[in-house]
Motif scaffolding. Structure first.
Motif, PDB file in Angstrom:
ATOM      1  N   TYR A  55      41.629  29.689  26.751  1.00  0.00           N
ATOM      2  CA  TYR A  55      41.618  30.740  27.057  1.00  0.00           C
ATOM      3  C   TYR A  55      42.624  30.967  28.024  1.00  0.00           C
ATOM      4  O   TYR A  55      44.076  30.310  28.548  1.00  0.00           O
ATOM      5  CB  TYR A  55      40.881  30.329  28.480  1.00  0.00           C
ATOM      6  CG  TYR A  55      39.603  30.235  28.383  1.00  0.00           C
ATOM      7  CD1 TYR A  55      38.510  31.124  28.623  1.00  0.00           C
ATOM      8  CD2 TYR A  55      38.493  28.637  27.988  1.00  0.00           C
ATOM      9  CE1 TYR A  55      37.147  30.735  28.107  1.00  0.00           C
ATOM     10  CE2 TYR A  55      37.456  28.722  27.608  1.00  0.00           C
ATOM     11  CZ  TYR A  55      36.506  29.606  27.651  1.00  0.00           C
ATOM     12  OH  TYR A  55      35.098  29.325  27.667  1.00  0.00           O
ATOM     13  N   ASP A  57      44.731  34.056  30.730  1.00  0.00           N
ATOM     14  CA  ASP A  57      44.649  34.655  31.785  1.00  0.00           C
ATOM     15  C   ASP A  57      45.975  35.721  32.218  1.00  0.00           C
ATOM     16  O   ASP A  57      47.243  35.326  31.265  1.00  0.00           O
ATOM     17  CB  ASP A  57      44.555  34.259  33.335  1.00  0.00           C
ATOM     18  CG  ASP A  57      43.866  34.700  34.318  1.00  0.00           C
ATOM     19  OD1 ASP A  57      43.964  36.179  34.461  1.00  0.00           O
ATOM     20  OD2 ASP A  57      43.210  34.224  35.469  1.00  0.00           O
ATOM     21  N   LYS A  61      46.126  36.491  37.595  1.00  0.00           N
ATOM     22  CA  LYS A  61      45.156  35.709  37.423  1.00  0.00           C
ATOM     23  C   LYS A  61      43.930  36.870  37.489  1.00  0.00           C
ATOM     24  O   LYS A  61      43.246  35.705  38.103  1.00  0.00           O
ATOM     25  CB  LYS A  61      45.541  34.738  38.190  1.00  0.00           C
ATOM     26  CG  LYS A  61      46.406  32.765  38.362  1.00  0.00           C
ATOM     27  CD  LYS A  61      46.454  32.303  39.016  1.00  0.00           C
ATOM     28  CE  LYS A  61      47.251  31.221  39.189  1.00  0.00           C
ATOM     29  NZ  LYS A  61      49.012  32.035  39.099  1.00  0.00           N
ATOM     30  N   SER A  63      41.395  36.856  35.575  1.00  0.00           N
ATOM     31  CA  SER A  63      40.602  36.401  35.151  1.00  0.00           C
ATOM     32  C   SER A  63      39.454  35.058  36.514  1.00  0.00           C
ATOM     33  O   SER A  63      38.563  35.331  35.913  1.00  0.00           O
ATOM     34  CB  SER A  63      40.374  35.547  33.792  1.00  0.00           C
ATOM     35  OG  SER A  63      40.670  36.779  33.106  1.00  0.00           O
ATOM     36  N   TYR A  64      40.264  35.226  36.704  1.00  0.00           N
ATOM     37  CA  TYR A  64      40.170  33.060  37.510  1.00  0.00           C
ATOM     38  C   TYR A  64      39.705  34.243  38.733  1.00  0.00           C
ATOM     39  O   TYR A  64      38.169  33.552  38.817  1.00  0.00           O
ATOM     40  CB  TYR A  64      41.293  32.083  38.138  1.00  0.00           C
ATOM     41  CG  TYR A  64      41.158  31.089  39.048  1.00  0.00           C
ATOM     42  CD1 TYR A  64      40.602  29.908  38.346  1.00  0.00           C
ATOM     43  CD2 TYR A  64      41.329  31.690  39.633  1.00  0.00           C
ATOM     44  CE1 TYR A  64      40.404  29.537  39.296  1.00  0.00           C
ATOM     45  CE2 TYR A  64      40.948  30.678  40.299  1.00  0.00           C
ATOM     46  CZ  TYR A  64      40.085  29.492  40.585  1.00  0.00           C
ATOM     47  OH  TYR A  64      40.263  28.280  41.486  1.00  0.00           O
ATOM     48  N   LYS A  76      36.914  37.726  29.968  1.00  0.00           N
ATOM     49  CA  LYS A  76      38.456  36.804  29.433  1.00  0.00           C
ATOM     50  C   LYS A  76      37.576  36.993  27.708  1.00  0.00           C
ATOM     51  O   LYS A  76      36.893  37.010  27.344  1.00  0.00           O
ATOM     52  CB  LYS A  76      37.928  35.458  30.494  1.00  0.00           C
ATOM     53  CG  LYS A  76      36.121  35.083  30.364  1.00  0.00           C
ATOM     54  CD  LYS A  76      36.737  33.760  31.228  1.00  0.00           C
ATOM     55  CE  LYS A  76      35.278  33.106  30.465  1.00  0.00           C
ATOM     56  NZ  LYS A  76      33.923  32.816  31.394  1.00  0.00           N
ATOM     57  N   SER A 147      46.610  29.702  28.808  1.00  0.00           N
ATOM     58  CA  SER A 147      46.365  29.130  30.603  1.00  0.00           C
ATOM     59  C   SER A 147      45.271  27.878  30.460  1.00  0.00           C
ATOM     60  O   SER A 147      46.125  27.452  31.070  1.00  0.00           O
ATOM     61  CB  SER A 147      44.818  30.220  31.064  1.00  0.00           C
ATOM     62  OG  SER A 147      44.698  29.976  32.428  1.00  0.00           O
ATOM     63  N   THR A 229      37.327  28.446  35.108  1.00  0.00           N
ATOM     64  CA  THR A 229      37.572  28.487  36.196  1.00  0.00           C
ATOM     65  C   THR A 229      37.308  27.075  36.607  1.00  0.00           C
ATOM     66  O   THR A 229      38.704  26.328  37.028  1.00  0.00           O
ATOM     67  CB  THR A 229      37.026  29.465  37.262  1.00  0.00           C
ATOM     68  OG1 THR A 229      35.593  28.681  36.926  1.00  0.00           O
ATOM     69  CG2 THR A 229      37.187  30.507  36.720  1.00  0.00           C
ATOM     70  N   ARG A 232      40.337  25.116  34.594  1.00  0.00           N
ATOM     71  CA  ARG A 232      41.306  25.068  35.785  1.00  0.00           C
ATOM     72  C   ARG A 232      41.859  25.144  36.448  1.00  0.00           C
ATOM     73  O   ARG A 232      42.685  24.640  37.371  1.00  0.00           O
ATOM     74  CB  ARG A 232      41.148  27.361  35.795  1.00  0.00           C
ATOM     75  CG  ARG A 232      42.415  28.075  35.930  1.00  0.00           C
ATOM     76  CD  ARG A 232      43.477  28.101  34.838  1.00  0.00           C
ATOM     77  NE  ARG A 232      44.916  26.721  34.815  1.00  0.00           N
ATOM     78  CZ  ARG A 232      45.889  26.175  34.780  1.00  0.00           C
ATOM     79  NH1 ARG A 232      45.968  26.896  33.850  1.00  0.00           N
ATOM     80  NH2 ARG A 232      46.816  25.395  35.482  1.00  0.00           N
TER      81      ARG A 232
END
Length: 245
Positions: A55, A57, A61, A63-64, A76, A147, A229, A232
């Protein structure tokens, strides 16, 4: 050239329901679903298949944080491979708009994917597709970069009526040591050590009544958290804490 592991990306908005279930709940749900739905074409002859995604980003950040904030319309980008194959590598955009999702994508070469991992976008051409054009725009405009690597094993079933697809995603893991998805020694960590399974139900405009009743009757907790997420967060939790002097 397509392989039997490459999943189609229709570009059409679809509904999506996610359930997080225990191993026992999964066994019950799988038994019921496998009795009335067929395996998808990727797993019909070969069983479950392994998915690895990288992924991306941006420097903010986006997308997160858009996911955490529950922003209604968000996107994303990811690179996806199947069963460690380098024959077909997909650059995909997953877009969410309200309670619907849409996935679009294009094939890219192994050399192109390697270059993107290393911060070089010169092999990706903006006129190849709308996805590549938008990806490159974000790459230059917002610093889109790798990411986190996300791994899992997928078991998938399909029903042509309503274009229903039900998947069980197992053994979710996050890449810890790097973002090089082609690294054979990539260290990954489990997200659900207690063997929790993510059940996803995707459909176009409706679910046939018998499937709707079946899905409503299975156990599990309805969730909105994305694999991206969650993984992450897992990577961040493993980072050494800074020592304040």
């Amino acid at each position: 050239m397509k392989t039997k592991y490459s999943e189609p990306t229709s570009g059409k908005y679809r509904h999506e329901i996610k359930l997080l279930m225990s191993k026992a709940e999964y066994v019950t749900a799988r038994t019921r679903i496998s009795a009335i739905m067929k395996r998808d074409s990727h797993s019909l002859k070969n069983g479950d298949y392994f998915i690895r995604s990288l992924y991306f980003d941006d420097i903010y950040k986006s997308s997160y944080w858009d996911k955490i904030a529950g922003v209604s319309h968000r996107k994303k980008f990811r690179i996806r491979t199947y069963n460690f194959s380098q024959d077909v590598i997909r650059l995909e955009c997953k877009e969410k708009n309200g309670d619907r999702i849409r996935k679009t994508g294009t094939d890219i070469t192994f050399d192109c994917a390697r270059a993107l991992i290393n911060g070089d976008n010169s092999l990706l051409k903006p006129d190849d597709s709308f996805v590549t054009a938008e990806f490159l725009s974000l790459w230059g405009g917002k610093g889109l970069r790798p990411s986190v690597v996300v791994d899992y094993v997928r078991e998938a079933y399909v029903e042509p009526i309503g274009n229903v697809r039900i998947t069980f995603d197992k053994a979710l893991r996050a890449g810890l040591s790097s973002v090089d998805m082609f690294d054979e020694d990539l260290l990954t960590v489990p997200i659900y050590p207690d063997c929790m399974v993510i059940m996803e139900v995707k459909y176009d405009d409706f679910i046939p009544k018998h499937l709707s009743m079946l899905v409503s009757g299975v156990g599990g907790e309805k969730i909105a958290v994305s694999k991206f997420t969650t993984c992450r967060d897992a990577v961040n939790s493993y980072k050494p804490q800074a020592i304040s002097l």
